[in-house]
Design an enzyme around this catalytic site. Structure first.
Site, short mmCIF file in Angstrom:
data_model
loop_
_atom_site.label_atom_id
_atom_site.label_comp_id
_atom_site.label_asym_id
_atom_site.label_seq_id
_atom_site.Cartn_x
_atom_site.Cartn_y
_atom_site.Cartn_z
NE ARG B 71 -2.15 -1.39 2.99
CZ ARG B 71 -2.61 -2.60 2.73
NH1 ARG B 71 -3.73 -2.76 2.10
NH2 ARG B 71 -1.95 -3.67 3.13
CE LYS B 99 25.04 -6.51 -7.08
NZ LYS B 99 24.99 -5.61 -8.22
#
Lengths: 170, 344
Positions: B71, B99
């Site tokens: 939402r 990463k």
């Protein structure tokens, strides 16, 4: 101080009479007033011409070209166009045609709703010689010089007062 | 995270206007009213339609959702697009933070992509403050929910929904039912209701899902829902935040529904015209009965629609305030230059 009060009702009546002679009146036109004072003028014209569709109202504040300088106008209200714009003949009404920027904003907003068949521009007062964009009105109540100070009040009674700042300073 | 959570001034500019929107705490009533009034101007009163406007054309807004959301993320995106901003939403699951890139490096890279505003959701309390402390001066931060700390746009859309249905908030008795302890939404709601001077704020739920001293937040605590719902104007149900519970705080969901679930019978104890709200996602049969959630007093789906207008309002107010500040600064600079010339 030189102050000139204008008979606004007579001007609007004369504008309505001019509109009646124009071809757009045979094309079921719909009318839009530009908030705030443009709506006051439009309401009177709308009553006079007895147009069957409700008067549309636009607030151009979200379409101004100086948002990045001045921000939101706190008085902004939602526009209300209760019918289709697409392929309709529109009579666009404002109180004063000045630089032309308001009309640019109003046209942009109208085109966001749809593509009108035509737009006829009607203004109570035309401030000659101070246009910054290439707009001209089709129906004008009265032309005034650019250097006059102008105040439109309303809606009831709708009044315009003009003062001449040069004479004022004498 | 080292950010200070109680730095309300961080979100105001030198003219006292909203610069970042991080928390309701520290804002004044006029700030909240400006948001509610501006949101009103985006909604057609007859059709409830929210039209696209060109005010943020040329601005870039980046949505950084480090925590899942349906939402909030979607309504933020729609709000940004209705303001004509350019929008980029970062898919964090595949982004560089996975990463090993630090939050700050991510921030600076995104800033280099010419972002004007970041919308941030993060599981860590204080994440949005942290961003706001490190962004360039012309960049703005909106908090879309940080840990258990705050969810200020949700609170504002709730205030907007209440005002739309019940008029001025200062006349109202509002009950908030459920997991108050873990809910950032409730914290922000209570702050907003207090600033808008609601007549009475009640919190209802088991002690295990309440802060140690709920009264310290300026609310009345009820452990009996039937007593707590009596004569209220607004009922706000809150989801059980299972993902934030570190230990078993309730016996079972079934047991919770039996004790605190909103049923038609319990709803009848509130004022006859009371409205039922829920920030979503709703758990039918856990905190709310389907008959209530889908019933005539429920305004749950309107909350979602109003969420678009309220987020549009806050974003446009922030950009508007920045424009006015820049204008003010250039006028000040011109004035100083004039003074200097006069002195010379």
């Amino acid at each position: 101080m030189s102050q000139l009060n204008i008979d606004v009702n007579a001007l609007i009546e004369q504008m309505g009479n001019t509109l009646r002679t124009m071809p757009i009146m045979d094309r079921s036109p719909r009318m839009i007033g530009i908030r705030t004072a443009g709506v006051w003028v439009a309401q009177q014209l709308h009553d006079q011409l007895q147009l069957p569709d409700a008067l549309g109202v636009i607030d151009i504040n979200f379409y101004r070209d100086d948002f990045s300088k001045v921000g939101i106008n706190p008085t902004v209200m939602p526009s209300d166009i209760p019918w289709e714009i697409e392929d309709q003949h529109i009579i666009l009404v404002d109180d004063v045609l000045y630089t032309g920027r308001t009309i640019r904003a109003a046209l942009n907003e109208i085109f966001d709703y749809g593509r009108p068949a035509s737009v006829t521009l009607v203004t109570l007062l035309d401030r000659k010689g101070c246009r910054e964009l290439p707009f001209q009105a089709d129906v004008i109540g009265m032309s005034i010089e650019c250097n006059k100070t102008l105040k439109v009040s309303g809606p009831d009674p709708l009044t315009v007062s003009l003062t001449d700042p040069e004479e004022d300073s004498v | 995270m080292s950010a200070r959570l109680t730095a309300p001034n961080l979100q105001l500019n030198e003219l006292g206007k909203i610069k970042h929107f991080l928390t309701i705490e520290g804002l004044k009533q006029h700030h909240l009213l400006e948001i509610l009034d501006t949101a009103e101007s985006f909604i057609n009163p007859k059709t409830n339609e929210i039209k696209k406007v060109p005010i943020l054309r040329g601005k870039t807004i980046m949505n950084l959702f480090f925590e899942p959301s349906t939402r909030t993320r979607t309504t933020f995106e729609i709000a940004e697009k209705r303001l004509s901003a350019d929008v980029a939403s970062l898919d964090i699951a595949t982004s560089a933070t996975k990463k090993g890139e630090s939050l700050l490096d991510t921030l600076w890279n995104l800033q280099a992509m010419q972002a004007d505003m970041f919308v941030i959701r993060h599981a860590e309390s204080g994440a949005a403050h942290f961003f706001a402390e490190h962004v360039a001066p012309h960049v703005h931060v909106m908090n879309a929910g940080d840990g258990q700390h705050a969810h200020p746009t949700q609170a504002m859309l709730d205030m907007f929904t209440i005002r739309k249905h019940k008029g001025d908030i200062f006349d109202l008795k509002v009950a908030i039912v459920g997991d108050v302890l873990h809910s950032r939404v409730v914290r922000s709601q209570i702050q907003a209701l207090s600033i808008l001077e609601a007549r009475e704020i009640r919190v209802i739920g088991p002690k295990t899902l309440m802060p140690t001293h709920p009264e310290a937040m300026g609310v009345h605590y009820y452990d009996d829902i039937e007593e707590g719902l009596r004569d209220v104007d607004v009922i706000i149900m809150v989801r059980l935040q299972n993902e934030r519970m570190k230990s078993a705080l309730i016996p079972s969901e079934k047991e919770f529904f039996k004790l605190f679930g909103l049923t038609p019978k319990r709803l009848a104890l509130a004022k006859p015209d009371a409205i039922v709200m829920h920030p979503g996602p709703i758990n039918r049969g856990v905190e709310i009965d389907s008959e209530v959630a889908d019933g005539p007093q429920s305004v749950i789906l309107q909350q979602v629609t109003y969420g678009i207008a309220v987020r549009m309002a806050i974003m446009s107010i922030i950009m508007s305030n920045a424009a006015q500040l820049a204008q003010h600064q250039s006028e000040q600079a011109a004035l100083e230059l004039e003074n200097e010339e006069e002195e010379a």
